[in-house]
Design a protein around this motif. Structure first.
Motif, PDB file in Angstrom:
ATOM      1  N   SER A   1       0.827  -1.209   0.000  1.00  0.00           N
ATOM      2  CA  SER A   1       0.000   0.000   0.000  1.00  0.00           C
ATOM      3  C   SER A   1       0.859   1.256   0.000  1.00  0.00           C
ATOM      4  O   SER A   1       0.543   2.238  -0.682  1.00  0.00           O
ATOM      5  CB  SER A   1      -0.950   0.000   1.203  1.00  0.00           C
ATOM      6  OG  SER A   1      -0.231   0.091   2.427  1.00  0.00           O
ATOM      7  N   VAL A   2       1.953   1.223   0.766  1.00  0.00           N
ATOM      8  CA  VAL A   2       2.795   2.412   0.825  1.00  0.00           C
ATOM      9  C   VAL A   2       3.554   2.596  -0.486  1.00  0.00           C
ATOM     10  O   VAL A   2       3.816   3.727  -0.919  1.00  0.00           O
ATOM     11  CB  VAL A   2       3.757   2.337   2.032  1.00  0.00           C
ATOM     12  CG1 VAL A   2       4.940   1.426   1.746  1.00  0.00           C
ATOM     13  CG2 VAL A   2       4.244   3.740   2.412  1.00  0.00           C
ATOM     14  N   LEU A   3       3.905   1.510  -1.151  1.00  0.00           N
ATOM     15  CA  LEU A   3       4.540   1.627  -2.472  1.00  0.00           C
ATOM     16  C   LEU A   3       3.581   2.257  -3.475  1.00  0.00           C
ATOM     17  O   LEU A   3       3.980   3.059  -4.328  1.00  0.00           O
ATOM     18  CB  LEU A   3       5.001   0.254  -2.964  1.00  0.00           C
ATOM     19  CG  LEU A   3       6.242  -0.327  -2.286  1.00  0.00           C
ATOM     20  CD1 LEU A   3       6.444  -1.778  -2.707  1.00  0.00           C
ATOM     21  CD2 LEU A   3       7.478   0.496  -2.632  1.00  0.00           C
ATOM     22  N   GLN A   4       2.304   1.896  -3.375  1.00  0.00           N
ATOM     23  CA  GLN A   4       1.313   2.497  -4.259  1.00  0.00           C
ATOM     24  C   GLN A   4       1.157   3.992  -3.982  1.00  0.00           C
ATOM     25  O   GLN A   4       1.005   4.801  -4.908  1.00  0.00           O
ATOM     26  CB  GLN A   4      -0.037   1.788  -4.094  1.00  0.00           C
ATOM     27  CG  GLN A   4      -1.123   2.288  -5.028  1.00  0.00           C
ATOM     28  CD  GLN A   4      -0.757   2.151  -6.496  1.00  0.00           C
ATOM     29  OE1 GLN A   4      -0.043   1.226  -6.874  1.00  0.00           O
ATOM     30  NE2 GLN A   4      -1.246   3.070  -7.318  1.00  0.00           N
ATOM     31  N   VAL A   5       1.226   4.367  -2.713  1.00  0.00           N
ATOM     32  CA  VAL A   5       1.163   5.787  -2.359  1.00  0.00           C
ATOM     33  C   VAL A   5       2.356   6.534  -2.957  1.00  0.00           C
ATOM     34  O   VAL A   5       2.216   7.635  -3.514  1.00  0.00           O
ATOM     35  CB  VAL A   5       1.117   5.952  -0.831  1.00  0.00           C
ATOM     36  CG1 VAL A   5       1.335   7.422  -0.449  1.00  0.00           C
ATOM     37  CG2 VAL A   5      -0.205   5.457  -0.278  1.00  0.00           C
ATOM     38  N   GLU A   6       3.538   5.943  -2.848  1.00  0.00           N
ATOM     39  CA  GLU A   6       4.727   6.573  -3.428  1.00  0.00           C
ATOM     40  C   GLU A   6       4.595   6.692  -4.942  1.00  0.00           C
ATOM     41  O   GLU A   6       4.985   7.702  -5.543  1.00  0.00           O
ATOM     42  CB  GLU A   6       5.967   5.753  -3.076  1.00  0.00           C
ATOM     43  CG  GLU A   6       6.357   5.802  -1.619  1.00  0.00           C
ATOM     44  CD  GLU A   6       7.657   5.069  -1.358  1.00  0.00           C
ATOM     45  OE1 GLU A   6       8.722   5.642  -1.619  1.00  0.00           O
ATOM     46  OE2 GLU A   6       7.599   3.893  -0.916  1.00  0.00           O
TER      47      GLU A   6
END
Length: 540
Positions: free
Chosen positions: A495-500
């Motif tokens: 999820s955090v990779l998608q945010v980045e």
């Protein structure tokens, strides 16, 4: 591309021989720290004189239909849209103004300098040699340490003037075959139709493929589609009688822009590897073939000694290099004077070193040679076209001189002129990394506040991101902590990779970073996601 002999076996043997040459001489170029296209051209020239070497004729249809579409597409894909917009006026003056200047200049003086040339044959010669080569520019410019701004200008110029040069060639052929000179209105209308029609078809194909790709999530299918797209776009443009080159360029730039939304990280990684290999093989074969053409070119010209031909070849190459230098210097300082004294715009004066390198970077390649070979043997009324062989010879001389002379001297000139690459993208890349890490920390903090049961694990991830943020701009690698393969940790990392990734696209769309920075950081995020999926790293 044909060879002496016939049958499938001879073609297979020739193809394998060319691949062997590419592998050997590209490896040698790496050891010698020479751009491999230059060494491959020289190697092809040397090989052409070896006894028993099969004669390899460069078929223009093979170049235009097999090699050109994917190589143009790959070059357009790598082009930064932001830099293209910012340098548009400069690119237009080089890709349109310089092409026209070269053609008109040759039409005026060629009859006095070249035997048997009238203004019509001079127009054809100018159209053949006016455009720099996208393949040569893309393959060499990034390998000789050119500053990024100059690379952006040369690559964009070479892509656009491929289209303008081939459009000019169509006008020259129309004059040769029909014996009629089109009016100014007809010429402008046809130019607009060929160029704008090609761009519209390229954008339409790109939009259709991008829409279709949203429904496909199979790496093999998507990679095959990506290879088919440039060929389909080029053939559709030719079928609609517009510029297939402009169609491929427009499609490549559009697809590159949209690929961030429809390509999964896994597909991007695999497609990048496939296209890197494909463009290397096609580029390598093209440059070897160019060097192998000298015997074919020389046998076409009769009635002149080799010393006379050499004089014409050297003189013409020097003249074309001088024409480009004169245009680049004149246009640059004229534009500066207009902005400074007429428009009253405060602007920095041009750097002579930068102007010189842009002028010196106008390398010709296989497109000029293939265009020359594609010229008809007869003109209006079936009369022979005797200047055809000389045009082929002069195109070969200019191609060889610009690739070898300018390509080999470029690194030395960059050092002497103080233009060594300092990587102007560093600042943008650091700032982009900073934004991505802050977005990641914010996202994880929100997630921690909503999920108290995994607060410790999320706090560890936040601490890791904070250490990386504190380490900027040194970009120190943080050693991964103990790997814990837990579904919650995996879901948090994804999820955090998608945010980045979303933050990265936003920075690109807001023109805070260019496409080169986006591709660099996007590649890192794709690799990180791949490691998360395989379980090789769960601490990012």
């Amino acid at each position: 591309m044909t060879a002496s002999g016939s049958g499938v076996q001879s073609v297979e043997a020739l193809f394998l021989l060319l691949l062997l040459f590419v592998a050997l001489f590209a490896g040698l170029a790496r050891r010698l720290r020479v751009p491999y296209p230059i060494l491959l051209v020289i190697a092809g020239l040397i090989l052409s004189f070896l006894p028993g070497m099969p004669r390899v004729d460069l078929n223009p249809d093979v170049v235009f239909l097999v090699f050109l579409p994917p190589l143009l597409y790959a070059a357009a894909w790598a082009l930064s849209w932001r830099e293209f917009q910012r340098n548009f006026s400069r690119i237009a003056m080089l890709a349109v103004g310089l092409v026209l200047f070269t053609i008109v200049g040759l039409a005026i003086v060629a009859g006095k300098l070249l035997p048997g040339f009238d203004w019509k044959s001079a127009v054809l010669l100018g159209a053949v040699v006016a455009a720099t080569d996208a393949i040569a520019a893309t393959s060499i410019a990034r390998r000789v340490g050119l500053p990024q701004q100059i690379v952006d200008i040369l690559e964009a110029e070479s892509l656009v003037n491929d289209g303008t040069g081939l459009v000019a060639l169509q006008f020259g052929l129309l004059i040769l075959v029909t014996g009629r000179t089109p009016s100014a209105v007809e010429s402008i209308g046809r130019l607009v139709y060929l160029t704008a029609g090609g761009v519209m078809i390229g954008l339409a194909v790109g939009a259709l493929v991008a829409w279709f790709e949203r429904w496909v999530d199979d790496s093999g299918i998507e990679i095959v589609i990506s290879i088919l797209v440039p060929y389909a776009t080029y053939l559709l443009g030719a079928r609609m009688r517009v510029s297939g080159v402009m169609a491929v360029i427009a499609c490549g730039m559009y697809m590159s822009r949209k690929s961030t939304t429809y390509m999964s990280p896994r597909v991007r990684l695999q497609a990048t590897a496939v296209w890197d290999a494909l463009t290397f093989v096609l580029n390598g074969i093209v440059f070897v073939l160019m060097g192998l053409q000298l015997p074919y070119v020389m046998t076409q010209i009769t009635g002149m000694s080799h010393s006379v031909l050499l004089k014409y070849g050297i003189g013409f190459s020097i003249a074309m290099i001088a024409v480009r230098m004169a245009w680049v210097y004149g246009e640059t300082y004229l534009s500066y004077a207009l902005r400074r004294w007429v428009q009253k715009i405060e602007t920095d004066p041009p750097r002579p070193a930068t102007i010189f390198i842009i002028g010196w970077g106008g390398m010709r390649g296989v497109l000029s040679l293939a265009a020359a070979i594609s010229l008809p043997f007869t003109g209006f009324g079936g009369r022979p076209f005797p200047q055809r062989n000389m045009i082929i010879y002069l195109a070969f001389c200019l191609m060889f001189a610009t690739l070898v002379l300018q390509g080999l001297t470029m690194p030395w000139l960059i050092r002497v002129l103080g233009l060594c690459q300092t990587d102007s993208n560093d600042h943008e890349e650091h700032e982009a990394r900073r934004v991505l890490l802050r977005e990641a920390i914010t996202h994880l903090s929100r997630k921690r506040s909503k999920n108290r049961s995994h607060s410790k694990m999320l706090s560890e991830l936040i601490a890791g991101y904070q250490r990386r943020l504190d380490a900027l701009p040194a970009e120190q690698e943080v050693e991964p902590q103990e790997l814990i393969d837990r579904p919650v940790r995996k879901e948090a990392l994804l999820s955090v990779l998608q945010v980045e990734r979303e933050a990265l696209i936003r920075l690109r769309d807001e023109e805070q970073i260019n496409d080169d920075v986006l591709r660099t950081l996007q590649h890192e995020l794709d690799l990180a996601e791949s490691r998360v999926h395989t379980g090789s790293i769960l601490e990012y």
